[in-house]
Enzyme design. Structure first.
Site, PDB file in Angstrom:
ATOM      1  N   HIS A  72       0.838  -1.194   0.000  1.00  0.00           N
ATOM      2  CA  HIS A  72       0.000   0.000   0.000  1.00  0.00           C
ATOM      3  C   HIS A  72       0.876   1.247   0.000  1.00  0.00           C
ATOM      4  O   HIS A  72       1.817   1.356   0.774  1.00  0.00           O
ATOM      5  CB  HIS A  72      -0.905   0.014   1.245  1.00  0.00           C
ATOM      6  N   TYR A 201      -8.731   5.438   8.126  1.00  0.00           N
ATOM      7  CA  TYR A 201      -8.766   5.795   9.543  1.00  0.00           C
ATOM      8  C   TYR A 201      -9.769   6.943   9.668  1.00  0.00           C
ATOM      9  O   TYR A 201      -9.551   8.015   9.103  1.00  0.00           O
ATOM     10  CB  TYR A 201      -7.395   6.273  10.035  1.00  0.00           C
ATOM     11  N   PRO A 294      -3.228  -0.267  19.172  1.00  0.00           N
ATOM     12  CA  PRO A 294      -3.038  -0.710  17.783  1.00  0.00           C
ATOM     13  C   PRO A 294      -3.189   0.388  16.725  1.00  0.00           C
ATOM     14  O   PRO A 294      -2.922   0.136  15.548  1.00  0.00           O
ATOM     15  CB  PRO A 294      -4.114  -1.785  17.610  1.00  0.00           C
ATOM     16  N   LYS A 298       1.901  -0.644  15.137  1.00  0.00           N
ATOM     17  CA  LYS A 298       3.328  -0.755  15.451  1.00  0.00           C
ATOM     18  C   LYS A 298       3.736  -2.018  16.203  1.00  0.00           C
ATOM     19  O   LYS A 298       4.918  -2.377  16.216  1.00  0.00           O
ATOM     20  CB  LYS A 298       3.771   0.455  16.309  1.00  0.00           C
ATOM     21  N   TYR A 384       4.616   6.148  10.313  1.00  0.00           N
ATOM     22  CA  TYR A 384       3.739   5.014   9.987  1.00  0.00           C
ATOM     23  C   TYR A 384       4.502   3.959   9.189  1.00  0.00           C
ATOM     24  O   TYR A 384       4.387   2.761   9.463  1.00  0.00           O
ATOM     25  CB  TYR A 384       2.518   5.501   9.191  1.00  0.00           C
TER      26      TYR A 384
HETATM   27  P1  RFL Z   1       2.862 -12.437  21.152  1.00  0.00           P
HETATM   28  O1  RFL Z   1       2.397 -12.522  19.764  1.00  0.00           O
HETATM   29  O2  RFL Z   1       1.891 -12.103  22.207  1.00  0.00           O
HETATM   30  O3  RFL Z   1       3.561 -13.812  21.476  1.00  0.00           O
HETATM   31  C1  RFL Z   1       3.955 -14.164  22.792  1.00  0.00           C
HETATM   32  C2  RFL Z   1       3.883 -15.656  22.905  1.00  0.00           C
HETATM   33  O4  RFL Z   1       4.312 -16.059  24.202  1.00  0.00           O
HETATM   34  C3  RFL Z   1       3.446 -17.049  24.669  1.00  0.00           C
HETATM   35  N1  RFL Z   1       3.513 -17.135  26.141  1.00  0.00           N
HETATM   36  C4  RFL Z   1       4.236 -18.073  26.785  1.00  0.00           C
HETATM   37  N2  RFL Z   1       5.006 -19.089  26.366  1.00  0.00           N
HETATM   38  C5  RFL Z   1       5.577 -19.897  27.300  1.00  0.00           C
HETATM   39  N3  RFL Z   1       5.355 -19.752  28.640  1.00  0.00           N
HETATM   40  C6  RFL Z   1       4.583 -18.750  29.112  1.00  0.00           C
HETATM   41  N4  RFL Z   1       4.361 -18.631  30.425  1.00  0.00           N
HETATM   42  C7  RFL Z   1       3.972 -17.857  28.169  1.00  0.00           C
HETATM   43  N5  RFL Z   1       3.144 -16.790  28.295  1.00  0.00           N
HETATM   44  C8  RFL Z   1       2.888 -16.369  27.056  1.00  0.00           C
HETATM   45  C9  RFL Z   1       2.080 -16.617  24.155  1.00  0.00           C
HETATM   46  O5  RFL Z   1       1.152 -17.692  24.133  1.00  0.00           O
HETATM   47  C10 RFL Z   1       2.453 -16.145  22.759  1.00  0.00           C
HETATM   48  O6  RFL Z   1       2.387 -17.171  21.795  1.00  0.00           O
HETATM   49  O7  RFL Z   1       4.065 -11.392  21.305  1.00  0.00           O
HETATM   50  P2  RFL Z   1       5.214 -10.988  20.241  1.00  0.00           P
HETATM   51  O8  RFL Z   1       5.823 -12.214  19.617  1.00  0.00           O
HETATM   52  O9  RFL Z   1       6.059 -10.036  20.965  1.00  0.00           O
HETATM   53  O10 RFL Z   1       4.460 -10.268  19.071  1.00  0.00           O
HETATM   54  C11 RFL Z   1       3.790  -9.046  19.307  1.00  0.00           C
HETATM   55  C12 RFL Z   1       2.551  -8.932  18.434  1.00  0.00           C
HETATM   56  O11 RFL Z   1       1.807 -10.128  18.511  1.00  0.00           O
HETATM   57  C13 RFL Z   1       1.684  -7.735  18.827  1.00  0.00           C
HETATM   58  O12 RFL Z   1       2.480  -6.620  19.130  1.00  0.00           O
HETATM   59  C14 RFL Z   1       0.740  -7.333  17.696  1.00  0.00           C
HETATM   60  O13 RFL Z   1      -0.177  -8.344  17.406  1.00  0.00           O
HETATM   61  C15 RFL Z   1       0.000  -6.072  18.092  1.00  0.00           C
HETATM   62  N6  RFL Z   1      -1.014  -5.699  17.111  1.00  0.00           N
HETATM   63  C16 RFL Z   1      -0.659  -5.048  15.943  1.00  0.00           C
HETATM   64  N7  RFL Z   1       0.649  -4.796  15.675  1.00  0.00           N
HETATM   65  C17 RFL Z   1       1.019  -4.250  14.486  1.00  0.00           C
HETATM   66  O14 RFL Z   1       2.220  -4.051  14.238  1.00  0.00           O
HETATM   67  N8  RFL Z   1       0.079  -3.913  13.505  1.00  0.00           N
HETATM   68  C18 RFL Z   1      -1.245  -4.141  13.713  1.00  0.00           C
HETATM   69  O15 RFL Z   1      -1.998  -3.893  12.808  1.00  0.00           O
HETATM   70  C19 RFL Z   1      -1.659  -4.712  14.970  1.00  0.00           C
HETATM   71  N9  RFL Z   1      -2.951  -4.997  15.188  1.00  0.00           N
HETATM   72  C20 RFL Z   1      -2.347  -6.067  17.299  1.00  0.00           C
HETATM   73  C21 RFL Z   1      -3.289  -5.711  16.297  1.00  0.00           C
HETATM   74  C22 RFL Z   1      -2.712  -6.805  18.409  1.00  0.00           C
HETATM   75  C23 RFL Z   1      -4.020  -7.212  18.545  1.00  0.00           C
HETATM   76  N10 RFL Z   1      -4.302  -7.980  19.721  1.00  0.00           N
HETATM   77  C24 RFL Z   1      -5.416  -8.735  19.989  1.00  0.00           C
HETATM   78  C25 RFL Z   1      -3.340  -8.049  20.800  1.00  0.00           C
HETATM   79  C26 RFL Z   1      -4.578  -6.098  16.419  1.00  0.00           C
HETATM   80  C27 RFL Z   1      -4.959  -6.863  17.520  1.00  0.00           C
HETATM   81  C28 RFL Z   1      -6.384  -7.288  17.538  1.00  0.00           C
HETATM   82  C1  PHB Z   2      -5.362  -4.571  11.145  1.00  0.00           C
HETATM   83  O1  PHB Z   2      -5.512  -4.777   9.935  1.00  0.00           O
HETATM   84  O2  PHB Z   2      -5.598  -5.443  12.003  1.00  0.00           O
HETATM   85  C2  PHB Z   2      -4.897  -3.250  11.599  1.00  0.00           C
HETATM   86  C3  PHB Z   2      -4.466  -2.329  10.667  1.00  0.00           C
HETATM   87  C4  PHB Z   2      -4.035  -1.073  11.085  1.00  0.00           C
HETATM   88  C5  PHB Z   2      -4.041  -0.770  12.421  1.00  0.00           C
HETATM   89  C6  PHB Z   2      -4.465  -1.685  13.359  1.00  0.00           C
HETATM   90  C7  PHB Z   2      -4.894  -2.944  12.950  1.00  0.00           C
HETATM   91  O3  PHB Z   2      -3.634   0.476  12.812  1.00  0.00           O
END
Ligand code: RFL
Ligand code: PHB
Length: 391
Positions: A72, A201, A294, A298, A384
């Site tokens: 994009h 957004y 979110p 980032k 961004y």
């Molecule tokens: P994770 O993905 O949470 O992985 C951590 C792992 O550790 C495990 N764990 C354990 N393992 C062993 N023993 C224990 N005691 C443990 N406790 C926990 C967990 O089960 C898991 O598998 O962290 P990591 O690898 O640092 O990755 C970070 C990302 O997952 C997170 O920052 C992003 O998903 C955040 N986020 C977004 N980030 C973006 O860059 N762009 C986005 O568009 C974006 N959208 C989002 C998001 C996060 C969301 N949620 C629900 C948190 C949208 C959502 C909905």
């Molecule tokens: C997503 O596609 O899940 C998403 C995209 C942009 C954001 C947050 C989440 O800022």
């Protein structure tokens, strides 16, 4: 068992770290609290910065992005009666990629399995020991109920916001900062082609809305909702009607096409940083050390940037007992972390309705500036699309 690095957590940070370490000839064992199926099914982030994509490609993990990712050039920012496109490529020469974290997770698992790297899923009770020594170890109970101990030269805490690694740092030696926001997101995944070519957004007096996507046939959308919202109180019609209002259905002929909702969940919004990101032989990466709301997309990118710094640092430490990069890791990573913390806070507070009419006027003024001034637009675009890894 014995290995070079024990990695706690098989999310993107943990699996990518194990992959990058292997490329440097460093062995690791990953332990993960959840099952493989649970980790594979989690729906989370959707946007990769160009630096993240470059890193994944250089690590031999670019095939999925090439085949299914969508580049994009920018995003739309809008408020009632106005929609503006910010062209990041024209503004700062960088783009972003739509590529679901679920897809990246699948790529990482496939690479890990192809290389035969050990991952213990369904591991409970992970505990970290002797982090102040140069022979730390981790204990846990495996999926079959057997107690296990892994001795290593370093421990990587990649266990997200709720894992044990954060708290394994001695209380007196860590500092934390936190901001909890007075709103959450209701997120949906829908089997319907996106109604937009790039993300929208939307500021709206009723609350923020975001139109994102996962592919040509799957849309991902979010609504600002009050904290404590129960997703069950939002039947499909209410969700689509609210999205239509906030995203401006009918404005200048634009239409939001609804479709079958396949997943819905409420996510709270929090900013959090723990410093330092290392203690003795423990190194934190990704959500284990910091979380962002979110809005700036980032979280996943920060996790990738952390492990891009951590892999060479651990490899020098483990192979040559050279601690230069390991000692610098926390300071270097935190500079980028705080930039992303600020950007995510700024995007969040600029776009979410707070209920305060003065705030609303400031937000609209800021949005007009960001969309009308080349300097304002370039600042948003630079943040961004992401600053270079190591910034
Ligand atoms: P994770 O993905 O949470 O992985 C951590 C792992 O550790 C495990 N764990 C354990 N393992 C062993 N023993 C224990 N005691 C443990 N406790 C926990 C967990 O089960 C898991 O598998 O962290 P990591 O690898 O640092 O990755 C970070 C990302 O997952 C997170 O920052 C992003 O998903 C955040 N986020 C977004 N980030 C973006 O860059 N762009 C986005 O568009 C974006 N959208 C989002 C998001 C996060 C969301 N949620 C629900 C948190 C949208 C959502 C909905
Ligand atoms: C997503 O596609 O899940 C998403 C995209 C942009 C954001 C947050 C989440 O800022």
């Amino acid at each position: 068992m014995r290995t070079d690095v024990v990695v706690i957590g098989a999310g993107p940070a943990g699996l990518l770290l194990a992959h990058l370490l292997a490329a440097e000839g460093i062995e690791s064992i990953v332990i993960e609290a959840r099952t493989k199926q649970y980790v594979a099914a989690r729906i989370r982030a959707g946007i990769l910065e160009s630096a993240s994509v470059d890193l994944l490609r250089a690590a031999g993990l670019g095939a999925g992005i090439e085949a299914e990712g969508e580049e994009h050039r920018g995003i739309y920012l809008q408020w009632p009666h106005e929609r503006h496109h910010l062209d990041f490529t024209a503004l700062v020469g960088r783009s972003v990629w739509v590529y679901g974290q679920t897809q990246l997770q699948a790529d990482l698992v496939a690479a890990s399995e192809a290389a035969g790297r050990p991952v213990f899923y369904d591991a409970s009770g992970a505990a970290l020991h002797d982090l102040d020594s140069d022979r730390p170890y981790v204990t846990f109970t495996d999926a079959d109920g057997n107690g296990q101990r892994i001795d290593a030269l370093a421990v990587a805490g990649c266990d997200g916001a709720f894992g044990p690694s954060r708290a394994a740092m001695p209380d007196g030696q860590r500092e934390t900062w936190e901001r909890v926001y007075p709103y959450s997101w209701l997120g949906i995944l829908a089997d319907v082609p996106p109604s937009t070519d790039e993300l929208i957004y939307a500021w709206h007096p009723d609350g923020f809305a975001l139109h994102s996507m996962r592919s040509a046939t799957v849309s991902r959308l979010y609504l600002q909702v009050p904290n404590g919202t129960n997703a069950a109180d939002w039947p499909d019609d209410r969700i689509w009607d609210t999205l239509a209002t906030r995203l401006g259905h009918g404005q200048d002929g634009w239409r939001l096409t609804p479709g079958p909702i396949t997943e819905r969940s409420v996510l709270p919004m929090r900013s959090f940083v723990q410093s330092p990101m290392s203690h003795g032989r423990l190194f934190l990466a990704g959500d284990a050390a910091h979380t962002v709301p979110p809005t700036g997309a980032k979280g996943l990118n920060l996790a990738i940037a952390d492990v891009a710094l951590l892999a060479p640092a651990l490899s020098d430490l483990v192979r040559d007992n050279d601690a230069k990069l390991a000692d610098a890791y926390s300071g270097t990573a935190l500079r980028r972390v705080w930039r992303a913390e600020h950007f995510s806070w700024w995007m969040t507070t600029m776009l979410h309705a707070s209920g305060d009419p003065f705030d609303a006027q400031l937000q609209l003024s800021q949005l007009r500036w960001v969309t009308a001034s080349a300097a304002g637009a370039a600042g948003l675009a630079e943040n961004y699309t992401g600053l270079p890894i190591g910034f």
